[in-house]
Motif scaffolding. Structure first.
Motif, PDB file in Angstrom:
ATOM      1  N   ALA A  82      61.477  52.595   7.436  1.00  0.00           N
ATOM      2  CA  ALA A  82      62.891  52.613   7.054  1.00  0.00           C
ATOM      3  C   ALA A  82      63.661  53.694   7.801  1.00  0.00           C
ATOM      4  N   GLU A  83      62.990  54.783   8.162  1.00  0.00           N
ATOM      5  CA  GLU A  83      63.676  55.901   8.809  1.00  0.00           C
ATOM      6  C   GLU A  83      63.546  55.873  10.326  1.00  0.00           C
ATOM      7  N   GLY A  84      62.666  55.014  10.821  1.00  0.00           N
ATOM      8  CA  GLY A  84      62.470  54.938  12.265  1.00  0.00           C
ATOM      9  C   GLY A  84      61.639  56.084  12.788  1.00  0.00           C
ATOM     10  N   THR A  85      60.734  56.605  11.973  1.00  0.00           N
ATOM     11  CA  THR A  85      59.861  57.694  12.409  1.00  0.00           C
ATOM     12  C   THR A  85      58.940  57.211  13.533  1.00  0.00           C
ATOM     13  N   PRO A  86      58.858  57.980  14.634  1.00  0.00           N
ATOM     14  CA  PRO A  86      57.988  57.614  15.764  1.00  0.00           C
ATOM     15  C   PRO A  86      56.537  57.461  15.319  1.00  0.00           C
ATOM     16  N   LEU A  87      55.961  56.309  15.564  1.00  0.00           N
ATOM     17  CA  LEU A  87      54.566  56.076  15.190  1.00  0.00           C
ATOM     18  C   LEU A  87      53.733  55.812  16.434  1.00  0.00           C
ATOM     19  N   ARG A  88      52.473  56.246  16.389  1.00  0.00           N
ATOM     20  CA  ARG A  88      51.559  55.960  17.494  1.00  0.00           C
ATOM     21  C   ARG A  88      50.943  54.585  17.284  1.00  0.00           C
ATOM     22  N   PRO A  89      50.433  53.977  18.336  1.00  0.00           N
ATOM     23  CA  PRO A  89      49.808  52.650  18.248  1.00  0.00           C
ATOM     24  C   PRO A  89      48.758  52.589  17.150  1.00  0.00           C
ATOM     25  N   SER A  90      48.111  53.718  16.902  1.00  0.00           N
ATOM     26  CA  SER A  90      47.060  53.755  15.877  1.00  0.00           C
ATOM     27  C   SER A  90      47.643  53.702  14.473  1.00  0.00           C
TER      28      SER A  90
END
Length: 109
Positions: A82-90
């Motif tokens: 919802a916040e668009g927090t950067p996530l890694r592929p994992s």
DNA sequence: GCAATGACTGGTA
DNA sequence: TTACCAGCCATTG
């Protein structure tokens, strides 16, 4: 750790105050907050969050490796989406991009 | 005062 | 990548 029924200590209030200041889409590690406060350690910050963290955006406080607290991973992921927090592929939070270094001095109260 | 516990961390295998 | 280990620090029983 403190008993859940006791009122938050001054240290706890400082921890919660910082957590509330973390901008959406950003995160901090327990150790980062401890270092920012200049006292205690990651365990103490984690303890504060476990007892009084319910009133603040706890999902923005995660471990140094980018994984949220145990048991909260599912709820945390929905907040990140919802916040668009950067996530890694994992699936973990990208600490290199999402890490927040603390409030700017100009924002200091 | 001592031992156990915990939303941790970093290093090693 | 995950698993295990030693160090860490304040609170509890």
């Amino acid at each position: 750790m403190p008993r859940p029924d006791s009122h938050p200590t001054e240290y706890a209030e400082r921890v919660l105050d910082i957590v509330e200041r973390i901008p959406p889409g950003r995160v901090m590690a327990y150790g980062d907050i401890a270092e920012l406060l200049g006292e205690g350690g990651p365990r103490q910050v984690g303890t504060v969050m476990a007892v009084w963290g319910g009133g603040v955006p706890w999902w923005r406080v995660i471990r140094a490796d980018g994984t949220p607290a145990p048991g909260l991973e599912v709820r945390a992921r929905s907040h990140y989406a919802a916040e668009g927090t950067p996530l890694r592929p994992s699936g973990r939070v990208d600490m290199a991009a999402a890490r927040w270094e603390g409030p700017d001095p100009s924002e200091a109260v």
